[in-house]
Design a protein around this motif. Structure first.
Motif, mmCIF file in Angstrom:
data_model
loop_
_atom_site.group_PDB
_atom_site.id
_atom_site.type_symbol
_atom_site.label_atom_id
_atom_site.label_comp_id
_atom_site.label_asym_id
_atom_site.label_seq_id
_atom_site.Cartn_x
_atom_site.Cartn_y
_atom_site.Cartn_z
ATOM 1 N N VAL A 405 -10.817 3.436 -12.831
ATOM 2 C CA VAL A 405 -11.466 2.144 -12.646
ATOM 3 C C VAL A 405 -12.946 2.309 -12.984
ATOM 4 O O VAL A 405 -13.675 2.975 -12.248
ATOM 5 C CB VAL A 405 -11.308 1.636 -11.194
ATOM 6 N N ALA A 406 -13.352 1.751 -14.101
ATOM 7 C CA ALA A 406 -14.756 1.864 -14.543
ATOM 8 C C ALA A 406 -15.218 3.324 -14.524
ATOM 9 O O ALA A 406 -16.339 3.637 -14.109
ATOM 10 C CB ALA A 406 -15.658 0.998 -13.679
ATOM 11 N N GLY A 407 -14.350 4.245 -14.946
ATOM 12 C CA GLY A 407 -14.688 5.660 -15.026
ATOM 13 C C GLY A 407 -14.362 6.472 -13.796
ATOM 14 O O GLY A 407 -14.408 7.704 -13.844
ATOM 15 N N ALA A 408 -14.030 5.832 -12.672
ATOM 16 C CA ALA A 408 -13.704 6.545 -11.436
ATOM 17 C C ALA A 408 -12.196 6.785 -11.368
ATOM 18 O O ALA A 408 -11.411 5.863 -11.608
ATOM 19 C CB ALA A 408 -14.169 5.747 -10.224
ATOM 20 N N ARG A 409 -11.798 7.989 -11.019
ATOM 21 C CA ARG A 409 -10.379 8.356 -10.964
ATOM 22 C C ARG A 409 -9.739 7.779 -9.703
ATOM 23 O O ARG A 409 -10.258 7.921 -8.596
ATOM 24 C CB ARG A 409 -10.218 9.872 -10.970
ATOM 25 N N MET A 410 -8.582 7.132 -9.879
ATOM 26 C CA MET A 410 -7.839 6.574 -8.761
ATOM 27 C C MET A 410 -6.967 7.680 -8.152
ATOM 28 O O MET A 410 -6.105 8.241 -8.813
ATOM 29 C CB MET A 410 -6.956 5.411 -9.223
ATOM 30 N N LEU A 411 -7.216 7.988 -6.867
ATOM 31 C CA LEU A 411 -6.463 9.036 -6.189
ATOM 32 C C LEU A 411 -5.238 8.493 -5.464
ATOM 33 O O LEU A 411 -4.210 9.173 -5.391
ATOM 34 C CB LEU A 411 -7.371 9.756 -5.184
ATOM 35 N N SER A 412 -5.338 7.319 -4.906
ATOM 36 C CA SER A 412 -4.228 6.703 -4.165
ATOM 37 C C SER A 412 -4.183 5.218 -4.480
ATOM 38 O O SER A 412 -5.204 4.605 -4.813
ATOM 39 C CB SER A 412 -4.395 6.906 -2.654
ATOM 40 N N PHE A 413 -2.984 4.636 -4.350
ATOM 41 C CA PHE A 413 -2.756 3.240 -4.738
ATOM 42 C C PHE A 413 -1.882 2.586 -3.658
ATOM 43 O O PHE A 413 -0.697 2.366 -3.839
ATOM 44 C CB PHE A 413 -2.042 3.217 -6.095
ATOM 45 N N TYR A 414 -2.492 2.279 -2.502
ATOM 46 C CA TYR A 414 -1.731 1.800 -1.352
ATOM 47 C C TYR A 414 -1.460 0.300 -1.448
ATOM 48 O O TYR A 414 -2.383 -0.482 -1.690
ATOM 49 C CB TYR A 414 -2.495 2.074 -0.054
ATOM 50 N N PRO A 415 -0.221 -0.139 -1.221
ATOM 51 C CA PRO A 415 0.072 -1.577 -1.198
ATOM 52 C C PRO A 415 -0.279 -2.186 0.159
ATOM 53 O O PRO A 415 -0.114 -1.556 1.202
ATOM 54 C CB PRO A 415 1.589 -1.620 -1.449
ATOM 55 N N VAL A 416 -0.771 -3.417 0.132
ATOM 56 C CA VAL A 416 -1.066 -4.189 1.344
ATOM 57 C C VAL A 416 -0.310 -5.511 1.190
ATOM 58 O O VAL A 416 -0.609 -6.281 0.285
ATOM 59 C CB VAL A 416 -2.574 -4.452 1.523
ATOM 60 N N SER A 417 0.663 -5.766 2.070
ATOM 61 C CA SER A 417 1.599 -6.844 1.794
ATOM 62 C C SER A 417 1.580 -7.938 2.856
ATOM 63 O O SER A 417 0.588 -8.118 3.571
ATOM 64 C CB SER A 417 3.008 -6.265 1.617
ATOM 65 N N ILE A 418 2.701 -8.682 2.984
ATOM 66 C CA ILE A 418 2.731 -9.927 3.740
ATOM 67 C C ILE A 418 3.718 -9.850 4.911
ATOM 68 O O ILE A 418 4.926 -9.790 4.682
ATOM 69 C CB ILE A 418 3.145 -11.105 2.837
ATOM 70 N N PRO A 419 3.243 -9.869 6.150
ATOM 71 C CA PRO A 419 4.138 -10.162 7.276
ATOM 72 C C PRO A 419 4.276 -11.684 7.401
ATOM 73 O O PRO A 419 3.463 -12.433 6.844
ATOM 74 C CB PRO A 419 3.407 -9.563 8.477
ATOM 75 N N TYR A 420 5.292 -12.138 8.129
ATOM 76 C CA TYR A 420 5.497 -13.581 8.263
ATOM 77 C C TYR A 420 6.099 -13.867 9.629
ATOM 78 O O TYR A 420 6.527 -12.958 10.347
ATOM 79 C CB TYR A 420 6.415 -14.107 7.153
ATOM 80 N N HIS A 421 6.135 -15.167 9.984
ATOM 81 C CA HIS A 421 6.766 -15.564 11.237
ATOM 82 C C HIS A 421 8.205 -15.039 11.254
ATOM 83 O O HIS A 421 8.972 -15.265 10.323
ATOM 84 C CB HIS A 421 6.787 -17.088 11.373
ATOM 85 N N GLY A 422 8.567 -14.346 12.312
ATOM 86 C CA GLY A 422 9.905 -13.789 12.421
ATOM 87 C C GLY A 422 10.038 -12.401 11.833
ATOM 88 O O GLY A 422 11.029 -11.709 12.095
#
Length: 529
Positions: A405-422
């Motif tokens: 990313v703009a020359g910086a090495r990506m070490l980890s790629f964590y997903p952040v997702s969606i909880p919902y009612h129920g």
């Protein structure tokens, strides 16, 4: 102008102040050695040059008059990068816990629907000198697989950012373009007519798919006394409740190759390993609180409907339910039940794939679905109605080469997702450059930040249990015992995992002929007869 599909629009209609419907990623970046620049400005300049390469970054919503039909995407020719790309700094010491709490807080706020539905944050001040990059986009415009495709556009595979061609000059009236009421209504009528025509054209295909799926379901019937593959409603748990907009977030990484080898050894896949980790972790977490139901927990698992090579920025996904078998004490039988349930669900989706992604036109769906979503959350129906699943679990295949990313090495790629009612807990994993990165996103009222860390530890303990499962292959007499494959400590810079080759022909042959012992027994019986 581009109409949203019914599935894409549903993520807009189901959004409430308590349930933001955006997906996100948290990347940990390592700056180049001796870097002295302004990384925020570098990222902003890089994104500005590549906006035209990803339509999800340049389009915004135009709702239909009186919400009689689904909204449309229109081009925004005045994108404010200073609004969409922001800079934050952690207070000292800049610990990982502080980063998790900040990401949880950023993930709880709604996106502005008057602008393109995305935001990016450069987060500095981490105690190890690294930089975090959090980006979120509305689920109405992108699913997990489409998000992976977008990374190929926005990120690089070498430290030096590649040059991209500039956008083509657009013709027509300059700036300030807004669709008129008559134009919107005409587009709605035209789009609805097209949807009905497509439905009529695919009726023969739909009938064939439904017949085949029925045959698959019939073949999955189990004998009396065996564990059924067709699942009923899920038992009640603390996760099946109405939620607030406050979030907790936790992450971890495991080597992908080790998990793949472990899956082969114990008779499953990486998916099965993830399901079994969630099963064991949730069972321990609930059991310690005397809250584990006697019936098995059930997971809702998204399944991609996207064809090979399709990089469209939209949603092409369905859902299956998987038996987590938390009611089975024997770890071997539990693992088998999870794997069988997962494979059975995917088999049905494969047969129904031609019809699952079809748009279903419905006049007035925006106001109707939005009202129902609000009613569902505020009336506590999530607590009162029998749940269809207890937890959301998703596995997103990601890029298998290191990204920059703009020359910086990506070490980890964590997903952040969606909880919902129920379904107050969402466990999503994403493969990246030889690592499998986990992201646990939950309602903080139901699963606090500390409890989220506790659940992660229980999932690690469940992985240790899976490592102790016996090898599924029949041992050859006199052969030396095969070495087990424990999952080693995380190393996000591991080499990319190679794709496993399918062994369907060998399995079919084995099913017809049976094991060597079975063949010898049949031959002996024939000679005796």
């Amino acid at each position: 102008m581009d109409h949203l599909s019914s599935l894409d629009a549903s993520f807009l209609h189901f959004e409430t102040p308590e349930t933001p419907m955006h997906v996100a990623s948290l990347c940990i970046l390592e700056l180049p050695e001796g870097y002295k620049g302004d990384f925020y400005e570098d990222v902003k300049a890089m994104v500005g040059k590549r906006l035209h390469l990803a339509s999800v970054l340049t389009r915004k919503l135009a709702p239909m008059p009186f919400e009689l039909a689904e909204p449309v995407w229109i081009e925004d020719d005045d994108i404010d990068l200073d609004y969409h790309i922001r800079s934050l700094t952690l207070r000292r010491p800049g610990s990982r816990e502080q980063l998790d709490q900040l990401v949880a807080r950023l993930h709880s706020s709604l996106l502005d629907r008057s602008r393109p539905l995305w935001e990016m944050y450069i987060i500095e001040g981490l105690e190890n000198g690294r930089v975090a990059f959090y980006s979120k986009m509305h689920h109405s415009g992108i699913d997990g697989k489409a998000g992976t495709e977008m990374t190929k556009v926005m990120y690089d595979i070498t430290p030096k950012p590649r040059e991209v061609p500039p956008p083509r000059r657009k013709t027509g009236s300059p700036g300030g373009y807004q669709l008129g009421v008559a134009e919107l209504l005409q587009a709605a009528v035209s789009n609805t007519a097209q949807q009905y025509r497509k439905l009529a054209e695919m009726l023969p295909t739909a009938a064939k798919a439904l017949t085949t799926a029925g045959n698959v379901l019939a073949s999955q019937r189990t004998a009396k006394g065996e564990r059924p593959l067709n699942l009923g409603v899920a038992p009640k748990t603390i996760f099946n409740d109405s939620i607030t907009n406050q979030r907790s977030f936790t992450s971890m990484s495991l080597p992908f190759n080790d998990l793949k080898d472990l899956g082969k050894r114990v008779g499953g896949t990486v998916n099965t390993i993830v399901m079994a980790m969630a099963s064991g972790g949730l069972a321990r977490f609930l059991q310690q609180r005397d809250l584990l139901p006697k019936e098995a927990l059930i997971a809702a698992v998204p399944v991609s409907l996207r064809s090979e090579g399709d990089s469209a920025m939209n949603n092409q996904v369905s859902m299956v339910r998987v038996d987590l078998a938390t009611d089975i004490a024997d770890p071997v039988e539990r693992f088998k039940a999870i794997h069988a349930s997962s494979e059975a669900g995917k088999a049905v989706v494969r047969e129904l794939k031609p019809v699952l992604g079809v748009d279903m036109p419905m006049t007035g769906s925006p106001w109707l679905m939005t009202s129902l979503a609000s009613l569902y959350g505020r009336s506590n129906l999530a607590r009162r109605l029998p749940p269809m699943a207890n937890v959301l679990i998703s596995n997103v295949p990601g890029p298998q080469v290191p990204l920059y990313v703009a020359g910086a090495r990506m070490l980890s790629f964590y997903p952040v997702s969606i909880p919902y009612h129920g379904s107050a807990l969402n466990i999503t994993v994403q493969s990246y450059a030889g690592s499998l990165d986990f992201g646990l996103t939950a309602c903080r009222r139901i699963l606090s930040q500390d409890e989220s860390y506790e659940l992660i530890e229980h999932m690690k303990a469940a992985l240790k249990d899976i490592e102790r499962l016996p090898r599924v292959e029949t041992a050859v007499p006199g052969a030396s015992p095969l070495k087990e494959v424990p999952v080693k400590a995380v190393e996000t810079t591991a080499k990319p995992a190679r794709k496993a080759r399918a062994a369907a022909p060998a399995r079919k042959a084995a099913a017809k002929t049976g094991t060597p012992v079975a063949r010898r027994q049949r031959a002996a019986a024939k000679r005796a007869g």
